[in-house]
Scaffold this active site. Structure first.
Site, PDB file in Angstrom:
ATOM      1  N   HIS A 128       2.353   5.673  -4.015  1.00  0.00           N
ATOM      2  CA  HIS A 128       1.528   4.766  -4.815  1.00  0.00           C
ATOM      3  C   HIS A 128       0.275   5.504  -5.267  1.00  0.00           C
ATOM      4  O   HIS A 128      -0.263   6.351  -4.551  1.00  0.00           O
ATOM      5  CB  HIS A 128       1.158   3.522  -3.995  1.00  0.00           C
ATOM      6  CG  HIS A 128       0.529   2.445  -4.820  1.00  0.00           C
ATOM      7  ND1 HIS A 128      -0.799   2.468  -5.191  1.00  0.00           N
ATOM      8  CD2 HIS A 128       1.043   1.313  -5.366  1.00  0.00           C
ATOM      9  CE1 HIS A 128      -1.066   1.404  -5.924  1.00  0.00           C
ATOM     10  NE2 HIS A 128       0.035   0.689  -6.044  1.00  0.00           N
TER      11      HIS A 128
ATOM     12  N   GLU B  19       3.861   3.052 -12.614  1.00  0.00           N
ATOM     13  CA  GLU B  19       2.599   2.314 -12.536  1.00  0.00           C
ATOM     14  C   GLU B  19       1.517   3.137 -13.228  1.00  0.00           C
ATOM     15  O   GLU B  19       0.926   4.033 -12.626  1.00  0.00           O
ATOM     16  CB  GLU B  19       2.220   2.006 -11.089  1.00  0.00           C
ATOM     17  CG  GLU B  19       2.575   3.095 -10.076  1.00  0.00           C
ATOM     18  CD  GLU B  19       1.596   3.131  -8.918  1.00  0.00           C
ATOM     19  OE1 GLU B  19       1.022   2.094  -8.587  1.00  0.00           O
ATOM     20  OE2 GLU B  19       1.395   4.225  -8.368  1.00  0.00           O
TER      21      GLU B  19
END
Length: 245
Positions: free
Chosen positions: A92, A164
């Site tokens: 992430h 993302e």
């Protein structure tokens, strides 16, 4: 036809009481997509207790690249697996940015998760400066390639990808559906260069300020197979609405 997958990333939010209400709300609803929540480590037992036997899966937000040993503060894939986790997020942008995780570290974490039967959700994405410099494909391509280089085709077949854009996380900005689709298509093409069948079946999620009012348009794109949801996953009604988009 790939089944839509919507994964909630609670980040560093939650309490026993708030989680119980949230999970009961999610369980009480229904969604067209497969649903999962990725909770902080201390709450994995609670997720297991409340979600076991339901249609909602759960997972962790990170995992160690090491199997075991003198690594204070680390949590291994085998430990996470004991709490019934289906998924684990790796790479992430917040881990890459705040904890200095490299592409190679992310690949090692994905491999470790796979060794213990957990699906790694491999996150890739570019910053605003990188996008404005025209470097989006170079950046996400490099991040993905490290994982492709580390895994066999069989292992790769058990991976979920998540795009993302860093500039759209928690900022209220969202990539247009066309911008997101272009990157998703690029990523699928890169996987296809390794194995076309794996690429066709692989779920590639979009993460970046997905909300009930923009999810349907994003999810209608050919190569967007669902979402990695931040803030909206903390409200059961919003999360379920996205799961039904």
């Amino acid at each position: 036809m790939r089944q839509k997958l919507v994964i909630g990333n609670w980040k560093m939010h939650g309490s026993l009481a708030a989680n119980a209400a949230l999970l009961e709300g999610i369980k009480a609803g229904a969604a067209k997509a497969t649903l999962a929540v990725c909770a902080p480590f201390p709450y994995l037992a609670q997720c297991q207790a409340l979600l076991n036997g339901s249609q909602v899966a759960w997972g962790a937000q990170d995992v160690s690249a090491e199997a075991r040993g003198a690594f204070t503060g680390e949590v291994s894939a085998s430990m996470v697996g004991e709490f019934g986790c289906t998924y684990v997020l790796v790479g992430h942008s917040e881990r890459r940015t705040y904890h200095g995780e490299t592409d190679q570290t992310v690949a090692a974490k994905a491999l470790r998760a796979l060794e213990f039967g957990i699906v790694p959700v491999v996150c890739v994405g570019e910053t605003l400066a990188q996008r404005e410099a025209g470097e989006t494909e170079a950046v996400v391509g490099r991040q993905l390639q490290a994982v492709l280089d580390a895994l066999t085709v069989e292992q790769l077949s058990r991976v979920v990808l998540a795009y993302e854009p860093v500039w759209a996380i928690g900022t209220g900005k969202t990539a247009t559906s066309e911008q997101a689709q272009a990157v998703h298509a690029f990523l699928r093409g890169q996987v296809a260069a390794r194995d076309a069948g794996v690429a066709e079946r692989m779920a590639i999620l979009y993460g970046g300020s997905v909300k009930p009012d923009n999810a349907a348009e994003l999810f209608s794109m050919t190569d967007i197979d669902g979402g990695l949801i931040g803030g909206a996953s903390l409200k059961s009604a919003d999360f379920l609405a996205i799961g039904n988009a």
